[in-house]
Design an enzyme around this catalytic site. Structure first.
Site, short mmCIF file in Angstrom:
data_model
loop_
_atom_site.label_atom_id
_atom_site.label_comp_id
_atom_site.label_asym_id
_atom_site.label_seq_id
_atom_site.Cartn_x
_atom_site.Cartn_y
_atom_site.Cartn_z
N ASP A 56 0.84 -1.34 0.01
CA ASP A 56 -0.11 -0.02 -0.22
C ASP A 56 0.71 1.23 0.13
OD1 ASP A 56 -1.97 2.01 0.36
OD2 ASP A 56 -2.76 1.04 2.19
N ARG A 110 4.87 1.77 9.94
CA ARG A 110 4.77 3.08 9.35
C ARG A 110 5.59 4.15 9.81
NH1 ARG A 110 -1.79 3.72 8.06
NH2 ARG A 110 -2.06 1.75 7.14
N GLN A 125 -4.78 -3.91 12.31
CA GLN A 125 -6.09 -3.56 12.12
C GLN A 125 -6.74 -4.84 11.36
OE1 GLN A 125 -5.66 -0.17 9.35
NE2 GLN A 125 -5.53 -1.80 7.35
N ASP A 245 -14.51 6.90 5.09
CA ASP A 245 -14.14 6.71 6.34
C ASP A 245 -15.30 6.94 7.22
OD1 ASP A 245 -11.71 6.85 5.51
OD2 ASP A 245 -11.11 8.59 6.30
N GLU A 258 -11.24 8.70 13.61
CA GLU A 258 -11.32 7.61 12.39
C GLU A 258 -11.16 6.38 12.94
OE1 GLU A 258 -8.98 6.01 8.46
OE2 GLU A 258 -9.02 8.26 9.03
N SER A 261 -11.16 3.15 7.18
CA SER A 261 -10.97 3.50 5.78
C SER A 261 -11.15 2.40 4.84
CB SER A 261 -9.82 4.08 5.60
OG SER A 261 -9.48 4.38 4.39
#
Length: 344
Positions: A56, A110, A125, A245, A258, A261
């Site tokens: 991604d 990340r 997630q 979202d 949030e 997504s």
């Protein structure tokens, strides 16, 4: 360093109760999600080959963690940033039928993430993907799936509130849908995040539709890669985009929050158009993109639901570090410690 310290914050649960509750939430929610969307759990990679187009790209500027593989002539591998594109490979390889799908526990790193109350270097997630038909590539079907996910959230909150009586339910009975174009028209003077906060505070739970495409004012609501979500298809009345979202109002942090997504994924035509719009047409030659362009993937809808984010919300925590073990700046650790925020 960006950190919010809620006034007079005190965790509802102690550390041992928190660890137990994290497992309860994860077990309960993923069972309900799988049942609602008819998903099969599969095993997912922690890393993929660099240069295949499988990883991604997020907003296209974040640097993935990479390393050479000794037994593969030092070819580079990348730690995944999410499994948004890998999942369509899996749907094809597993020959998943229309109306069914897969989900997995995704663990990612990340390194360019800005560390805050809700952002960590470590991302966990539930990544899910479901096969759809051509006539389901529309806004009504997107809303249908969002409502199914929201039903799982409602049930999970009830389960936790019944188990830990000091936690009171906060989610509204229904989620409110709103387009990014509507948000811009309603709050032209505000930033996209401020627009989300205004609506989330008003409704408690919203789904913001159409994230990634250019708005009438010339900007974008938020960045999206051009090669997984469909953010460019017109949906009528000047609106466009088949993604969005799920955003909740977080009473602890007093902000929009949030937790997911997701969206209907690109088909061949949308991929080509979005690569053109982003000036990324060279990606057409990558392994993953060639498979999609050659019709080797099923049409699908999918997304990611933050595990630590969800636990943080349901347990009324002030910092994601109260849910997951990660690395934080020394100053942040000290500020949390003196304000009763116990980082794992």
């Amino acid at each position: 360093m960006q950190i919010t310290i809620p006034k007079n914050y005190k965790s509802v649960l102690d550390v041992n109760q928190t660890e137990l509750a994290i497992k309860q939430i994860k077990d309960f929610f993923q069972l309900n999600l799988a049942s609602e969307l008819r998903l099969r759990r599969v095993t997912a990679p922690l890393f993929v080959k660099k240069g295949t187009g499988i990883n991604d790209d997020l907003n296209g500027i974040e640097r993935p963690v990479s390393f050479p593989m000794k037994d593969l002539d030092d070819q580079e591998a990348e730690i995944v940033q999410s499994l948004a594109k890998w999942k369509r490979l899996a749907l094809a390889d597993l020959e998943i039928n229309e109306g069914f799908g897969i989900y997995t526990d995704m663990n990612a790193i990340r390194p360019d993430e800005e560390l805050t109350n809700i952002h960590s270097l470590y991302v966990d997630q539930w990544d899910w993907e479901r096969v759809i038909s051509e006539d389901q590539r529309n806004l009504d079907y997107l809303k249908y799936i969002v409502n199914k996910i929201y039903a799982s959230l409602i049930r999970t909150e009830f389960h936790i509130c019944e188990t830990y009586l000091d936690i009171q339910p906060e989610l509204p009975d229904e989620i409110t849908f709103i387009h990014t174009e509507e948000l811009e028209a309603r709050y032209p003077e505000l930033t996209p995040f401020e627009r989300e906060s205004e609506e989330a505070k008003k409704h408690g739970a919203i789904f913001v539709i159409g994230i990634g495409g250019e708005l009438p004012g010339g900007g974008i609501h938020d960045g999206r890669a051009p090669d997984y979500d469909d953010w460019s298809t017109p949906t009528g009345k000047g609106m466009k985009g088949l993604n969005g979202d799920i955003i909740l109002w977080n009473n602890v942090l007093n902000r929009a929050f949030e937790i997911s997504s997701m969206g209907i994924r690109v088909n061949r035509e949308v991929l080509l158009e979005q690569l053109r719009l982003r000036g990324a047409e060279e990606r057409k030659d990558l392994y993953w993109h060639q498979k999609l362009l050659n019709g080797e993937f099923p049409l699908s809808i999918g997304g990611g639901i933050g595990q630590s984010r969800l636990c943080m919300y349901f347990l009324r925590k002030a910092h994601i570090g109260e849910i997951q073990s990660s690395i934080w700046p020394d100053k942040m650790i000290e500020m949390c410690k003196v304000n009763g925020i116990h980082l794992l």
